[in-house]
Design a protein around this motif. Structure first.
Motif, PDB file in Angstrom:
ATOM      1  N   ARG A 400       0.823  -1.210   0.000  1.00  0.00           N
ATOM      2  CA  ARG A 400       0.000   0.000   0.000  1.00  0.00           C
ATOM      3  C   ARG A 400       0.862   1.268   0.000  1.00  0.00           C
ATOM      4  O   ARG A 400       0.540   2.276   0.621  1.00  0.00           O
ATOM      5  N   LEU A 401       1.960   1.203  -0.744  1.00  0.00           N
ATOM      6  CA  LEU A 401       2.798   2.384  -0.923  1.00  0.00           C
ATOM      7  C   LEU A 401       2.249   3.221  -2.068  1.00  0.00           C
ATOM      8  O   LEU A 401       1.891   2.683  -3.127  1.00  0.00           O
ATOM      9  N   PRO A 402       2.171   4.533  -1.906  1.00  0.00           N
ATOM     10  CA  PRO A 402       1.697   5.387  -3.001  1.00  0.00           C
ATOM     11  C   PRO A 402       2.708   5.426  -4.145  1.00  0.00           C
ATOM     12  O   PRO A 402       3.928   5.385  -3.916  1.00  0.00           O
ATOM     13  N   ARG A 403       2.215   5.504  -5.359  1.00  0.00           N
ATOM     14  CA  ARG A 403       3.109   5.679  -6.504  1.00  0.00           C
ATOM     15  C   ARG A 403       3.728   7.072  -6.469  1.00  0.00           C
ATOM     16  O   ARG A 403       3.129   8.022  -5.969  1.00  0.00           O
ATOM     17  N   PRO A 404       4.949   7.201  -7.023  1.00  0.00           N
ATOM     18  CA  PRO A 404       5.671   8.479  -6.916  1.00  0.00           C
ATOM     19  C   PRO A 404       5.094   9.556  -7.824  1.00  0.00           C
ATOM     20  O   PRO A 404       4.303   9.285  -8.727  1.00  0.00           O
TER      21      PRO A 404
END
Length: 442
Positions: A400-404
């Motif tokens: 659940r890491l946001p895209r850059p």
């Protein structure tokens, strides 16, 4: 230390791209951040086009946008007079949002759905590159039901094995793509499409692989396709108007890579086409190519911020950054190699050998196994070069890491073109569990 495009070291000892300090970019937009050198993109695009013009060959240079798709990069491609290679309904939709000239859009893919092909007809795109017999039947059905014309290329596998990684080799016989030239599939595909009242066969397409550093495979592929073109002329009275030789032109990721210039790849193709068409008295076809990585690969640089470190005596030192396989899966997927620098300490000795690790909960989340940077401290900005192709386009929300975010830089100006995902973005499609009790809903 090899720098790319408009990269330089400024008077603060920082890495700059397009005249913009990367540390300032990191502070403004946060990290991970992908920075694109748009001047380098334009320079490469113009080099491909110029070489064809010098050879006197009509050509289309189509940006293979699977490498990196966004409205903004499509707009730059449009400005440079490129055509566009899309491989899904999503990429086609993005092209429509960018108002890309429909007649210059080519639709690829080995399993296009019925709705995707309908979308291509709706937008009256320039060409569908047919890949299998099911697709032929769908294209014919839609064209006939609408009384609508469509141009097609027949994708063939020429049996050429380029010097590349197994995962990115697509021109040999054992491939999920295209019709085989040797077993008669390509001839059968041609027969099913030729002389159809609404379908115009422009010619053939092939793509022999990616990250190719020599011209021999392109030469053999061109010779193989031209031999088939001559056969179709002699046996079917058909002249191919287009010969699409795909892409796959390599770039320099590390010091061991030795790519050719755009002109060297194109000149070899042009020489083969001109020589063989002259020998066999064949009209010179329009040549199409599809550079993707070679336009955006080394134009992209990813900025990370250093967090924790772990020193294991006599083994290795880990330097962890705030991104990882979620924004660049290539090292974990097929061992891709990269080079990194300490962007905020460019003038200091890069003397520490480390493993740059991502923050995903996978032991294999290592962006660079062996990097040489300035002795790392928390808060340093690490710049990983040549991340412009297949990084953002293959990114995910793993853990659940946001895209850059993505920023374009050119001539001292910067522009945010893709905003960073938020946690709200990540859960936007989620639906809560419906409360139920025995016998029905609450």
């Amino acid at each position: 230390m090899h720098l790319y495009g408009t990269q330089s070291i400024n008077d603060r000892g920082h890495l700059a791209i397009g005249g913009i300090d990367t540390v300032d970019l990191a502070n403004t937009y946060g990290t991970p951040l992908i920075v694109y050198d748009i001047h380098l993109f334009r320079e490469r695009a113009r080099a491909f086009k110029k070489t064809f013009q010098a050879a006197g060959i009509n050509a289309q240079v189509a940006y293979a946008s699977k490498a990196f798709s966004s409205i903004a990069i499509y707009e730059v491609a449009k400005q440079e007079g490129l055509s566009l290679d899309v491989v899904s309904g999503g990429e086609l939709y993005t092209a429509v949002q960018a108002d890309f000239p429909r007649e210059k859009i080519h639709f690829h893919g080995n399993n296009k759905s019925y709705s995707e092909i309908e979308f291509a007809f709706d937008e009256k795109i320039g060409c569908i590159v047919v890949d299998n017999f099911l697709e032929i039947s769908i294209v014919k059905e839609i064209a006939e039901s609408r009384n609508q014309e469509m141009d097609v290329l027949i994708r063939v596998t020429p049996g050429i094995e380029a010097h590349t990684h197994d995962y990115i080799t697509t021109g040999q016989e054992d491939s999920k793509f295209g019709f085989d030239l040797k077993n008669g599939q390509a001839d059968e595909a041609f027969r099913q499409l030729y002389n159809h009242p609404f379908i115009t066969v422009l010619g053939m397409h092939c793509h022999i692989g990616s990250q190719i550093f020599e011209t021999d495979a392109f030469r053999v592929a061109a010779e193989t396709l031209i031999e088939k073109m001559i056969s179709w002329r002699d046996n079917e009275n058909f002249i191919c108007r287009v010969l699409n030789l795909g892409g796959g032109f390599g770039i320099r990721y590390t010091e061991i890579d030795n790519p050719l210039s755009p002109s060297e790849y194109v000149e070899e193709m042009a020489n083969v086409v001109l020589s063989m068409t002259r020998t066999f008295n064949y009209p010179i076809p329009e040549i199409w190519i599809e550079p993707g990585r070679s336009l955006v690969g080394d134009a992209g640089t990813t900025l990370y911020t250093v967090g924790s470190t772990k020193d294991i005596p006599e083994v290795r030192k880990y330097v962890a950054v705030d991104g990882g396989m979620s924004d660049n899966i290539r090292p974990a997927l097929y061992g891709a190699k990269y080079t990194a620098v300490s962007a905020n300490r460019m003038t200091e000795p890069h003397s520490e050998k480390v493993t740059i690790a991502g923050k995903c909960c996978e032991s294999g989340d290592k962006l660079i196994e062996e990097a040489t940077i300035a002795p790392a401290i928390e808060g340093d900005i690490i710049a990983t070069f040549c991340t412009g192709a297949y990084s953002y386009s293959m990114s995910s929300n793993y853990n659940r890491l946001p895209r850059p975010a993505i920023v374009f830089v050119e001539n001292g100006e910067e522009q945010l073109v893709v905003r960073r995902e938020t946690y709200e973005d990540i859960v936007r499609l989620d639906l809560p569990l419906q409360k139920v009790k025995r016998g029905g809903k609450v």
